[in-house]
Design an enzyme around this catalytic site. Structure first.
Site, short mmCIF file in Angstrom:
data_model
loop_
_atom_site.label_atom_id
_atom_site.label_comp_id
_atom_site.label_asym_id
_atom_site.label_seq_id
_atom_site.Cartn_x
_atom_site.Cartn_y
_atom_site.Cartn_z
N SER A 38 0.80 -1.23 0.00
CA SER A 38 0.00 0.00 0.00
C SER A 38 0.84 1.28 0.00
CB SER A 38 -0.94 0.01 1.21
OG SER A 38 -0.20 -0.15 2.40
N ASP A 325 -2.62 8.28 7.80
CA ASP A 325 -3.58 7.42 8.50
C ASP A 325 -2.81 6.50 9.44
OD1 ASP A 325 -2.48 5.40 6.96
OD2 ASP A 325 -4.24 5.15 5.67
N HIS A 328 0.10 4.89 7.02
CA HIS A 328 0.77 5.48 5.85
C HIS A 328 1.20 6.93 6.06
CE1 HIS A 328 -2.03 2.30 4.45
NE2 HIS A 328 -0.92 1.88 3.88
#
Ligand code: NAG
Ligand code: NAG
Ligand code: NAG
Length: 360
Positions: A38, A325, A328
């Site tokens: 991600s 978040d 990340h």
């Protein structure tokens, strides 16, 4: 028929222009191929109907040029976009967004990265029912390799790929799985060595299929992300996770060295992400940050009990937060990372920085 001829001429001209220009006019290299999780997903998971690891909804993308969520786990651009910007290339599109028949789209590179992806088959996030694991990303690359070979001819394709950058950002999900007690029957040293052994085999397959320049990104202090801090009563970093992360990074750097000694025509730049990000955490102010513990977007303790969802709150100033978040980084943090490894001082890249790798 006329349309076919027309399209073939356009394609020929395009390919000719690309081959002529690579390395000289503006763009510093022909293409970037991205493998990972991600941190570098640019929207592949949008195409996976069962995946829970998605970011194609607000408040993600709030600072992206379009102000829209794209599937990037960021308020804005991620490290792939920022690297592409540096070298004058468009950001590599998600592999799953490309219709392979019609396409010159692979010429500038493509991203196979997928939120939740891991090196091990079994340790993709258990909450995440679907992601593209590393082995599958490599299988997809083999299809792209075939396509480019047909499009450019074998010799040109080989030349094109040998100057391209292969950007590798994976391993966090395997370490996070271990921190959730998955596979903890295996001693940590053995676990991280299994990770790098598997990764090495995959990098060798890429090398057999044209890859010569690898940007291998070490892991950040995984135990310091907000999701891990809330597992510590004092909200400090989870020290056990960080210990495994350091072990993995050491194994990863050694593996890269070994690979270079085995495959003489391969080069790499290893990014020392851990000390770089740890520096931001230890001295936020001199790195331009005010908040390095709490996520900008989320809910609950450190905004890390719930992910960044449309119903979550978000901070007003995204440039002073390290974390977007619970896992990340913000665009601001990603930019500092790329600046440091692209032109960066030797303590953050070895044996060469990314600019030097590209110029080799
Ligand atoms: C992962 O799964 C794929 C597909 O089932 C398989 O080919 C591969 O060998 C597996 N890799 C490992 C390390 O188990
Ligand atoms: C929790 O954080 C503190 C620092 O605030 C650290 O000393 C301690 O080792 C951490 N605990 C764990 C279990 O990682
Ligand atoms: C946001 O934070 C940065 C870094 O601390 C600061 O330079 C900037 O002035 C802040 N912007 C606003 C609108 O407060």
């Amino acid at each position: 028929m006329a349309e076919f001829v027309y399209r073939s001429v356009i394609l020929f001209v395009l390919v000719f222009l690309i081959l002529q220009s690579s390395g000289s006019h503006g763009q510093m290299l022909p293409a970037i191929f991205v493998f990972g999780d991600s941190f570098v997903d640019v929207g592949n998971n949008n195409y996976l109907p069962l995946s829970l690891a998605k970011a194609n909804f607000p408040h993600n993308g709030i600072d992206f040029p379009s102000r829209k969520a794209t599937g990037r786990f960021s308020n804005g651009k991620n490290i792939v976009d920022l690297l592409a910007e540096k070298v004058g290339l468009p950001s590599p599109p998600p592999y799953l967004s490309i219709d392979s028949d019609s396409s010159t789209s692979y010429l500038w590179g493509v991203s196979f990265a997928s939120g939740g992806a891991a090196i091990f088959n079994t340790t993709s996030n258990p909450l995440n029912t679907q992601s593209i694991p590393l082995w599958q990303q490599v299988e997809y690359y083999l299809k792209v390799h075939d396509h480019l070979t047909k499009q450019l001819g074998s010799a040109h394709a080989q030349k094109h790929l040998s100057k391209s950058l292969f950007f590798i950002v994976i391993g966090s999900n395997d370490i996070l799985a271990y921190s959730r007690s998955i596979n903890q029957n295996i001693p940590p040293k053995k676990y991280v060595n299994q990770m790098t052994t598997l990764l090495k085999a995959k990098l060798k397959i890429l090398h057999t299929h044209g890859a010569r320049k690898f940007m291998v990104v070490g892991l950040p202090p995984v135990g310091c992300c907000p999701a891990q801090r809330i597992q510590n009563e004092t909200r400090g970093c989870r020290e056990d996770t960080n210990t495994w992360t350091v072990m993995y990074n050491e194994a990863l750097e050694s593996m890269s060295k070994e690979l270079k000694s085995e495959l003489k025509d391969m080069s790499y730049s290893y990014s020392h992400t851990y000390p770089l990000i740890h520096g931001f955490i230890q001295d936020p102010a001199s790195n331009g940050f005010k908040e390095v513990k709490t996520a900008c977007c989320g809910l609950g303790n450190l905004n890390a009990q719930f992910p960044c969802l449309p119903t979550s709150t978000h901070c007003s100033n995204r440039t002073d937060h390290l974390f977007w978040d619970l896992y990340h980084p913000t665009e601001a943090a990603s930019r500092r990372f790329i600046d440091n490894v692209f032109d960066g001082p030797p303590q953050y890249t070895s044996p060469v920085n990314v600019r030097q790798l590209i110029a080799l």
